[in-house]
Design an enzyme around this catalytic site. Structure first.
Site, short mmCIF file in Angstrom:
data_model
loop_
_atom_site.label_atom_id
_atom_site.label_comp_id
_atom_site.label_asym_id
_atom_site.label_seq_id
_atom_site.Cartn_x
_atom_site.Cartn_y
_atom_site.Cartn_z
N ASP A 13 0.81 -1.23 0.00
CA ASP A 13 0.00 0.00 0.00
C ASP A 13 0.84 1.27 0.00
O ASP A 13 0.43 2.31 0.53
CB ASP A 13 -0.97 0.01 1.20
CG ASP A 13 -1.86 -1.23 1.19
OD1 ASP A 13 -2.23 -1.68 0.10
OD2 ASP A 13 -2.19 -1.72 2.28
N LYS A 16 1.83 1.89 -5.19
CA LYS A 16 2.35 1.28 -6.43
C LYS A 16 1.42 1.54 -7.61
O LYS A 16 1.86 1.77 -8.73
CB LYS A 16 2.55 -0.23 -6.24
CG LYS A 16 3.56 -0.56 -5.16
CD LYS A 16 3.63 -2.05 -4.90
CE LYS A 16 2.38 -2.63 -4.29
NZ LYS A 16 2.11 -2.22 -2.89
N ALA A 39 -4.10 -7.84 -3.75
CA ALA A 39 -3.65 -6.47 -4.03
C ALA A 39 -4.85 -5.52 -4.16
O ALA A 39 -5.94 -5.92 -4.57
CB ALA A 39 -2.85 -6.45 -5.33
N GLY A 40 -4.61 -4.27 -3.79
CA GLY A 40 -5.60 -3.22 -4.03
C GLY A 40 -4.83 -1.98 -4.41
O GLY A 40 -4.14 -1.40 -3.57
N HIS A 41 -4.86 -1.63 -5.67
CA HIS A 41 -4.05 -0.51 -6.17
C HIS A 41 -5.00 0.61 -6.59
O HIS A 41 -5.77 0.47 -7.54
CB HIS A 41 -3.18 -0.97 -7.35
CG HIS A 41 -2.15 -1.98 -6.95
ND1 HIS A 41 -1.21 -2.48 -7.81
CD2 HIS A 41 -1.89 -2.56 -5.74
CE1 HIS A 41 -0.43 -3.34 -7.17
NE2 HIS A 41 -0.84 -3.41 -5.92
N GLN A 224 1.88 -6.29 -3.36
CA GLN A 224 2.44 -6.48 -2.02
C GLN A 224 3.80 -5.76 -1.94
O GLN A 224 3.93 -4.72 -2.55
CB GLN A 224 2.56 -7.98 -1.66
CG GLN A 224 1.21 -8.66 -1.45
CD GLN A 224 0.53 -9.02 -2.77
OE1 GLN A 224 1.11 -9.67 -3.61
NE2 GLN A 224 -0.70 -8.62 -2.94
P1 GDP Z 1 -0.71 0.23 -3.53
O1 GDP Z 1 -1.33 -1.03 -3.04
O2 GDP Z 1 0.77 0.26 -3.32
O3 GDP Z 1 -1.06 0.54 -4.97
O4 GDP Z 1 -1.31 1.39 -2.64
P2 GDP Z 1 -2.88 1.60 -2.28
O5 GDP Z 1 -3.57 2.11 -3.49
O6 GDP Z 1 -3.43 0.38 -1.61
O7 GDP Z 1 -2.76 2.67 -1.12
C1 GDP Z 1 -2.15 3.90 -1.35
C2 GDP Z 1 -3.19 4.98 -1.06
O8 GDP Z 1 -2.54 6.22 -1.02
C3 GDP Z 1 -4.25 5.11 -2.14
O9 GDP Z 1 -5.45 5.46 -1.52
C4 GDP Z 1 -3.74 6.22 -3.03
O10 GDP Z 1 -4.80 6.92 -3.67
C5 GDP Z 1 -3.08 7.10 -2.00
N1 GDP Z 1 -1.92 7.86 -2.49
C6 GDP Z 1 -0.93 7.49 -3.36
N2 GDP Z 1 0.01 8.45 -3.44
C7 GDP Z 1 -0.38 9.45 -2.61
C8 GDP Z 1 0.20 10.71 -2.22
O11 GDP Z 1 1.27 11.09 -2.64
N3 GDP Z 1 -0.52 11.45 -1.30
C9 GDP Z 1 -1.70 11.03 -0.77
N4 GDP Z 1 -2.32 11.81 0.12
N5 GDP Z 1 -2.26 9.85 -1.12
C10 GDP Z 1 -1.60 9.07 -2.01
P1 IMO Z 2 -0.94 -4.23 -2.25
O1 IMO Z 2 -0.50 -4.78 -3.59
C1 IMO Z 2 -0.92 -4.71 2.07
C2 IMO Z 2 -0.90 -8.83 3.60
C3 IMO Z 2 -2.11 -9.30 4.36
C4 IMO Z 2 -1.46 -10.29 5.32
C5 IMO Z 2 -0.39 -10.92 4.46
C6 IMO Z 2 -0.80 -12.27 3.83
O2 IMO Z 2 -2.21 -3.50 -2.29
O3 IMO Z 2 0.17 -3.50 -1.59
P2 IMO Z 2 -2.39 -12.90 1.79
O4 IMO Z 2 -3.86 -12.67 1.58
O5 IMO Z 2 -1.52 -12.32 0.74
O6 IMO Z 2 -2.06 -14.35 2.05
O7 IMO Z 2 -2.06 -12.12 3.18
O8 IMO Z 2 -0.10 -10.00 3.43
N1 IMO Z 2 -1.18 -8.29 2.24
C7 IMO Z 2 -1.14 -6.99 1.94
N2 IMO Z 2 -0.93 -5.91 2.70
N3 IMO Z 2 -1.07 -4.56 0.73
C8 IMO Z 2 -1.26 -5.66 -0.06
O9 IMO Z 2 -1.28 -5.57 -1.40
C9 IMO Z 2 -1.33 -6.92 0.53
N4 IMO Z 2 -1.53 -8.17 0.06
C10 IMO Z 2 -1.42 -9.00 1.11
O10 IMO Z 2 -2.73 -8.23 5.04
O11 IMO Z 2 -0.82 -9.60 6.36
MG MG Z 3 -2.90 -1.65 -1.80
#
Ligand code: GDP
Ligand code: IMO
Ligand code: MG
Length: 425
Positions: A13, A16, A39-41, A224
Site C-alpha cells: 500500500d 504502487k 492487491a488493491g491498487h 504487495q
Molecule cells: P498500492 O497497493 O501500493 O497501490 O497502494 P494503495 O492504493 O493500496 O494505497 C495507497 C493509497 O494512497 C491510495 O489510496 C492512493 O490513492 C493514495 N496515495 C498514493 N500516493 C499518494 C500521495 O502522494 N498522497 C496522498 N495523500 N495519497 C496518495
Molecule cells: P498491495 O498490492 C498490504 C498482507 C495481508 C497479510 C499478508 C498475507 O495493495 O500493496 P495474503 O492474503 O496475501 O495471504 O495475506 O499480506 N497483504 C497486503 N498488505 N497490501 C497488499 O497488497 C497486501 N496483500 C497482502 O494483510 O498480512
Molecule cells: Mg494496496
C-alpha cells in the site's frame, strides 16, 4: 530496450498503483508478475477513483497493453467482475492478456484460507482471505490448475477430480465442512467463466519478449511488497509469492538482464495490514492522525492499517534486495500538519546496533528503533506542482531520507491524484 520494475519497499500500500499509472504514460506494456486479488491498487483520475486488484494499473491508458503474467494467481470470477466494473466506467479492457501458465484460484482455496486463519486463532496471519496462500501452495505441490486448463475441459476435469478428492477429505474430515462437488465447480469454471476468459489467454512470455524486440517499453507492476516477500519478508507474516524485483523475472518470463530500472515505492511513513513485527509502529494520537490524514484503510478489504514512522533500516534492506535504482516517495502531504517528524535510522537490541534488519526474527521482535527528529513544514503541499514550490523543511526531509537510505528519490507524491507529484531536480 527498457523494462522497469515498480516494487513496494515496505509492507504494501505504498502507492504502487499510482506510480504505475504515472510511469505508464511513457510505457507500452504493463505486466503484473505476482500476487492476485489480495492487491488493491488505487488510482485517482480527475477525482474519479479506480481500485484495481488483478488488472494491471496501466489499463486506464488506451496505448497500454495490460498483461497478467505467469506468476499471478487468478480468480477468474473476480477478474471478470473487475473487467465489467472498468467497462462500466468507460475503460477499454479489450487489450488485456492473461498468461496461460498463471494458476487459478479455486473456491476451495478461498475456503481453506478462511478455515486455516480461523484454525490458527490468535496466531492468525491476518490474510486477505482471498485464497492466495492455498493457491500458491498447490502450485508448489504441483496439483494446481492453470489458466490454460480452462481451454481443455477434459484435462480440467481430470485434474480437478484428483485435487478435489484430497481437498474434500480436508474439508470434511478436518474442518467438518460440506464437500464441494466437482461437477458444480467444473460447470462454473468451464461453462460460465472459460468462454469469457478464453480470448484473453496468451503465451505472455512470447508477448513480452516480442515487445522488447520491437523496442517497446515495459513496466512490471509489483503487488504487495519487499517485507511481505515469502523469502525476504517477516516470515510467517508474509504473502505466498515473491514481490521483490527478482520475482519480476520469474513471474513474467523476462531474464535478469532485461531489467533496466527498479523503482522502489516508499511511503513517507510506514503502514502494515495484518499481523507481524513493525519496529517503528505508533499508537495513540499520532497513529490516529496518520490513519485519518492518510485514509489508511485497505483499498479492498477496508481494514484499518497500522502506522509508524519511516524506517530507513527497511529501506536500506529493500535497496539491496531489489537493486533499487531510485525511490518514489509517496504521501509526503500526509505529514503536512506535524510539528516534528521522526525517522527510524537504525535498530538497537541487546546493545547491538543494526543498520539492516537482524536475520533472527526473535531479535527483530525485540528491537528498539533509533530515531532522528526533523522539524515539520506545517504547510499544505497538495497543490505544489514543482519541487521548487516545496517548503525548505519538506525538501530537507526528502534529502535526509535520500542520504540515510543511499537511494536517489526521483518522485515525491503530494496527493492521491494522478497529477499530484513533483520531481526533485
Ligand atoms: P498500492 O497497493 O501500493 O497501490 O497502494 P494503495 O492504493 O493500496 O494505497 C495507497 C493509497 O494512497 C491510495 O489510496 C492512493 O490513492 C493514495 N496515495 C498514493 N500516493 C499518494 C500521495 O502522494 N498522497 C496522498 N495523500 N495519497 C496518495
Ligand atoms: P498491495 O498490492 C498490504 C498482507 C495481508 C497479510 C499478508 C498475507 O495493495 O500493496 P495474503 O492474503 O496475501 O495471504 O495475506 O499480506 N497483504 C497486503 N498488505 N497490501 C497488499 O497488497 C497486501 N496483500 C497482502 O494483510 O498480512
Ligand atoms: Mg494496496
Amino acid at each position: 530496450m527498457p523494462a522497469t520494475v515498480v516494487v513496494g519497499t515496505q509492507w504494501g500500500d505504498e502507492g504502487k498503483g499510482k506510480l504505475t499509472d504515472l510511469l505508464a504514460r511513457d510505457m507500452d506494456m504493463v505486466v503484473r508478475y505476482q500476487g492476485g486479488h489480495n492487491a488493491g491498487h488505487r488510482i485517482v483520475v480527475d477525482g474519479e477513483a479506480f481500485a484495481l486488484q488483478l488488472v494491471p494499473s496501466g489499463v486506464l491508458y488506451p496505448h497500454i497493453t495490460p498483461v497478467i503474467g505467469n506468476g499471478v494467481v487468478v480468480d477468474p470470477a473476480v477478474l471478470l467482475e473487475e473487467l465489467d466494473k472498468l467497462t462500466a466506467k468507460g475503460v477499454d479492457v479489450s487489450r488485456l492478456l492473461v498468461s496461460g501458465n498463471a494458476h487459478l484460484i479455486m473456491p476451495y482455496h478461498q475456503e481453506l484460507d478462511r478455515l486455516t486463519e480461523r484454525f490458527l486463532g490468535k496466531n492468525a496471519l491476518g490474510t486477505t482471505k482471498r485464497g492466495i496462500g492455498p493457491a500458491y501452495a498447490d502450485k508448489s505441490s504441483r496439483v494446481g490448475l492453470r489458466v490454460q486448463d480452462l481451454l481443455d475441459p477434459k484435462i480440467f476435469r481430470e485434474k480437478l477430480d484428483v485435487v478435489l478428492h484430497e481437498k474434500n477429505l480436508i474439508l470434511t474430515k478436518i474442518y467438518n465442512r460440506p464437500a464441494l462437488k466437482a461437477s458444480e465447480l467444473a460447470a462454473r469454471y468451464l461453462d460460465e467463466l472459460a468462454p469469457r476468459v478464453a480470448p484473453m489467454i496468451a503465451d505472455t512470455v512470447t508477448v513480452v519478449h516480442d515487445a522488447l524486440a520491437r523496442g517497446e517499453r515495459l513496466l512490471l507492476e509489483g503487488a504487495q511488497a519487499t517485507f511481505l516477500d515469502l523469502d525476504h519478508g517477516t516470515y510467517p507474516f508474509v504473502t505466498s509469492s515473491n514481490p521483490v524485483a527478482g520475482g519480476a523475472c520469474t513471474g513474467s518470463g523476462l531474464g535478469p538482464r532485461d531489467l533496466t530500472g527498479i523503482v522502489g515505492i516508499a511511503k513517507a511513513y510506514v503502514t502494515r495490514v495484518g499481523a507481524g513485527p513493525f519496529p517503528t509502529e505508533l499508537d495513540g494520537e499520532m497513529a490516529e492522525l496518520l490513519v485519518e490524514r492518510g485514509h489508511e484503510f485497505g483499498t479492498n478489504t477496508g481494514r484499518r492499517r497500522r502506522v509508524g514512522w519511516f524506517d530507513a533500516v527497511m529501506t536500506r534492506q529493500a535497496a539491496r534486495l531489489n537493486s533499487l535504482t531510485e525511490i518514489a516517495l509517496t504521501k509526503l502531504d500526509v505529514l503536512d500538519t506535524l510539528d516534528e517528524i521522526k525517522v527510524g535510522v537504525a535498530y538497537e537490541a541487546q546493545g547491538v546496533r543494526y543498520e539492516h534488519p537482524p536475520y533472527h526474527q526473535s531479535v527483530l521482535h525485540d528491537v528498539t528503533p533509533v530515531y532522528e527528529t526533523l522539524p515539520g513544514w506545517k504547510t499544505d503541499l497538495t497543490s505544489c506542482t514543482s519541487y521548487d514550490e516545496l517548503p525548505a523543511r519538506a525538501k530537507d526531509y526528502v534529502a535526509y531520507l535520500q542520504e540515510i537510505t543511499g537511494v536517489r528519490i526521483s518522485v515525491v507524491g503530494v496527493g492521491p491524484g494522478r497529477e499530484q507529484f513533483v520531481r526533485p531536480s
